[in-house]
Motif scaffolding. Structure first.
Motif, PDB file in Angstrom:
ATOM      1  N   PRO A 157       0.760  -1.162  -0.133  1.00 17.61           N
ATOM      2  CA  PRO A 157      -0.031   0.101  -0.318  1.00 17.61           C
ATOM      3  C   PRO A 157       0.765   1.251  -0.026  1.00 17.61           C
ATOM      4  O   PRO A 157       2.073   1.259   0.339  1.00 17.61           O
ATOM      5  N   ARG A 158       0.200   2.268  -0.360  1.00 17.33           N
ATOM      6  CA  ARG A 158       0.886   3.577  -0.163  1.00 17.33           C
ATOM      7  C   ARG A 158       0.857   4.171   1.122  1.00 17.33           C
ATOM      8  O   ARG A 158      -0.107   3.695   1.845  1.00 17.33           O
ATOM      9  N   MET A 159       2.027   4.526   1.647  1.00 11.30           N
ATOM     10  CA  MET A 159       1.981   4.848   3.068  1.00 11.30           C
ATOM     11  C   MET A 159       2.528   6.132   3.376  1.00 11.30           C
ATOM     12  O   MET A 159       3.483   6.649   2.474  1.00 11.30           O
ATOM     13  N   THR A 160       2.462   6.858   4.629  1.00 10.09           N
ATOM     14  CA  THR A 160       3.248   7.956   4.961  1.00 10.09           C
ATOM     15  C   THR A 160       3.572   7.808   6.325  1.00 10.09           C
ATOM     16  O   THR A 160       2.575   7.562   7.160  1.00 10.09           O
ATOM     17  N   CYS A 161       4.746   7.776   6.585  1.00 13.11           N
ATOM     18  CA  CYS A 161       5.299   7.791   8.101  1.00 13.11           C
ATOM     19  C   CYS A 161       5.689   9.114   8.456  1.00 13.11           C
ATOM     20  O   CYS A 161       6.375   9.958   7.988  1.00 13.11           O
ATOM     21  N   PRO A 182       1.379  -2.468  12.349  1.00  8.02           N
ATOM     22  CA  PRO A 182       0.604  -1.954  11.339  1.00  8.02           C
ATOM     23  C   PRO A 182      -0.214  -0.742  11.588  1.00  8.02           C
ATOM     24  O   PRO A 182      -0.601  -0.096  10.378  1.00  8.02           O
ATOM     25  N   GLN A 183      -0.501  -0.200  12.579  1.00  6.73           N
ATOM     26  CA  GLN A 183      -1.257   1.103  12.647  1.00  6.73           C
ATOM     27  C   GLN A 183      -0.459   2.339  12.384  1.00  6.73           C
ATOM     28  O   GLN A 183      -0.950   3.387  12.290  1.00  6.73           O
ATOM     29  N   ASN A 184       0.944   2.082  12.202  1.00  7.34           N
ATOM     30  CA  ASN A 184       1.800   3.177  11.595  1.00  7.34           C
ATOM     31  C   ASN A 184       1.620   4.486  12.479  1.00  7.34           C
ATOM     32  O   ASN A 184       1.420   5.425  11.719  1.00  7.34           O
ATOM     33  N   ASP A 185       1.677   4.359  13.651  1.00  6.50           N
ATOM     34  CA  ASP A 185       1.100   5.422  14.802  1.00  6.50           C
ATOM     35  C   ASP A 185       2.365   6.101  15.234  1.00  6.50           C
ATOM     36  O   ASP A 185       2.274   7.028  16.030  1.00  6.50           O
ATOM     37  N   LEU A 186       3.716   5.510  14.951  1.00 11.04           N
ATOM     38  CA  LEU A 186       4.891   6.112  15.627  1.00 11.04           C
ATOM     39  C   LEU A 186       5.983   6.885  14.954  1.00 11.04           C
ATOM     40  O   LEU A 186       6.090   6.393  13.751  1.00 11.04           O
ATOM     41  N   PRO A 187       6.445   7.941  15.377  1.00 12.21           N
ATOM     42  CA  PRO A 187       7.406   8.484  14.404  1.00 12.21           C
ATOM     43  C   PRO A 187       8.754   7.761  14.352  1.00 12.21           C
ATOM     44  O   PRO A 187       9.027   7.005  15.191  1.00 12.21           O
ATOM     45  N   ILE A 188       9.216   7.846  13.121  1.00  8.24           N
ATOM     46  CA  ILE A 188      10.348   7.061  12.827  1.00  8.24           C
ATOM     47  C   ILE A 188      11.675   7.902  12.498  1.00  8.24           C
ATOM     48  O   ILE A 188      11.558   9.240  11.876  1.00  8.24           O
ATOM     49  N   VAL A 189      12.730   7.072  12.496  1.00 11.97           N
ATOM     50  CA  VAL A 189      14.047   8.040  11.925  1.00 11.97           C
ATOM     51  C   VAL A 189      14.734   6.618  11.168  1.00 11.97           C
ATOM     52  O   VAL A 189      15.132   5.738  11.327  1.00 11.97           O
ATOM     53  N   PRO A 190      14.676   7.087   9.814  1.00  6.49           N
ATOM     54  CA  PRO A 190      15.235   5.823   8.757  1.00  6.49           C
ATOM     55  C   PRO A 190      16.656   6.171   8.822  1.00  6.49           C
ATOM     56  O   PRO A 190      17.363   7.096   8.705  1.00  6.49           O
ATOM     57  N   VAL A 191      17.294   4.900   8.862  1.00  3.22           N
ATOM     58  CA  VAL A 191      18.748   4.763   8.539  1.00  3.22           C
ATOM     59  C   VAL A 191      19.245   3.945   7.480  1.00  3.22           C
ATOM     60  O   VAL A 191      18.778   2.560   7.445  1.00  3.22           O
ATOM     61  N   TYR A 192      19.559   4.390   6.195  1.00  7.88           N
ATOM     62  CA  TYR A 192      19.693   3.463   5.280  1.00  7.88           C
ATOM     63  C   TYR A 192      21.490   3.096   5.303  1.00  7.88           C
ATOM     64  O   TYR A 192      22.202   3.762   5.332  1.00  7.88           O
ATOM     65  N   THR A 193      21.649   1.722   4.748  1.00  7.16           N
ATOM     66  CA  THR A 193      22.741   1.378   4.514  1.00  7.16           C
ATOM     67  C   THR A 193      23.056   0.722   3.103  1.00  7.16           C
ATOM     68  O   THR A 193      22.185   0.525   2.462  1.00  7.16           O
ATOM     69  N   ASN A 194      24.319   0.786   2.590  1.00 10.12           N
ATOM     70  CA  ASN A 194      24.653   0.250   1.327  1.00 10.12           C
ATOM     71  C   ASN A 194      25.069  -1.130   1.475  1.00 10.12           C
ATOM     72  O   ASN A 194      26.238  -1.642   2.007  1.00 10.12           O
ATOM     73  N   ILE A 195      24.038  -1.958   0.937  1.00 12.49           N
ATOM     74  CA  ILE A 195      24.579  -3.299   0.748  1.00 12.49           C
ATOM     75  C   ILE A 195      24.394  -3.934  -0.640  1.00 12.49           C
ATOM     76  O   ILE A 195      24.776  -5.186  -0.878  1.00 12.49           O
ATOM     77  N   PHE A 196      24.276  -3.080  -1.694  1.00 12.29           N
ATOM     78  CA  PHE A 196      24.118  -3.511  -2.901  1.00 12.29           C
ATOM     79  C   PHE A 196      25.201  -2.988  -3.908  1.00 12.29           C
ATOM     80  O   PHE A 196      25.297  -3.635  -4.817  1.00 12.29           O
TER      81      PHE A 196
END
Length: 288
Positions: A94-98, A140-154
């Motif tokens: 699904p489309r989501m906004t966090c 699944p309720q997607n009700d908490l704020p997040i901090v994304p951390v991306y790593t390079n594995i590719f």
């Protein structure tokens, strides 16, 4: 100061959402058991009662490409859109906004730089299934704020496995020094043995069951020393061409700590890949 209340590591199979929501003849035979396992795993996060989620994952060449590939990137936006069009088409996601947590993002960036990590950042990050799939399975309720951390594995050259561990250790240190009284959980997703587009992609089990067995043992027992003694950038090609995602699991072992046994471990053999789920409670209890 903030409290680290849970450290969680899992695979991020993009077909879970479609399999778990399918009905009738469209529902695969393995869906019910998969849902049962995910529901039990979800409870390990619910018990920790977090206020904020730090989400570790890896962009699948959606936003990041060979013209600009950071090794480690922290999102610092007020919100994050997801998923990407091909994930909607191929996986039914699904489309989501966090919601973002900009203050913690800034704290991780400033502190990470001071600890010797030249972290990239993005104010316009669109996240993909490496982060949204664990949200779907765990919150699944997607009700908490997040901090994304991306790593390079590719995209080689990749950071060494020990650098992933060191970043995990730094993330824990920085969370515990954040001048905020909120409860923080770190959720990271990676792979066991995995083959994408190669001859071992769709076999009767994951491409390397012996590696999977060893990997689950390393993670569940917190055997960082043993893991680092055997895992190299070259050796990770042998279990499957996408197995470098295992380094995100190693990062989570760094967050959990050397010798720290997982409080919860579960696996599920999905014939072409081994799903794996791990939870650590830093205070030993996992209670609010």
């Amino acid at each position: 100061m903030a409290e680290l209340v849970a450290v969680i590591a899992s695979t991020h199979h993009p077909f879970y959402y479609r399999a778990s929501t399918a009905t009738g003849a469209d529902r695969p035979p393995f869906a019910d058991e998969w849902v049962r396992k995910v529901m039990a795993f979800r409870e390990t996060l619910t018990r920790a009662n977090p206020d904020v989620l730090v989400m570790v994952g890896s962009d699948h060449f959606h936003q990041l490409w060979l013209d600009n590939m950071p090794q480690f990137l922290v999102g610092k936006a007020p919100f994050y859109d997801a998923n990407w069009y091909n994930e909607e088409r191929e996986f039914g996601l699904p489309r989501m906004t966090c919601q973002g947590e900009e203050d913690l993002s800034a704290h991780l960036l400033r502190g990470g730089l001071d600890l010797g990590f030249d972290l990239a950042f993005s104010n316009e990050l669109r996240i993909d299934h490496s982060i949204t799939c664990p949200i779907i399975t765990l919150r699944p309720q997607n009700d908490l704020p997040i901090v994304p951390v991306y790593t390079n594995i590719f995209a080689p050259p990749l950071p060494q496995p020990k650098r992933f561990v060191q970043l995990g250790q730094a993330i824990r240190e920085l969370i515990e020094s954040w001048p905020d009284d909120r409860r923080v959980a770190v959720i990271g997703t990676g792979h066991l043995s995995l083959e994408l587009g190669g001859p071992r992609q769709f076999g009767p089990h994951g491409p390397d069951p012996e590696f999977d067995r060893r990997a689950v043992e390393w993670i569940s027992t917190g055997d960082l020393e043993g893991c680092l003694s055997e895992v190299t950038l070259d050796s990770l090609w042998n279990p499957g061409n996408a197995t470098h995602g295992f380094m995100d699991f190693m990062l989570m072992m760094g967050v959990a700590g050397e010798g720290r046994k997982a409080d919860y471990t579960d696996t599920y053999d999905l014939f072409h890949t081994m799903e794996a789920y791990f939870t650590w409670y830093p205070d030993g209890g996992g209670r609010a």
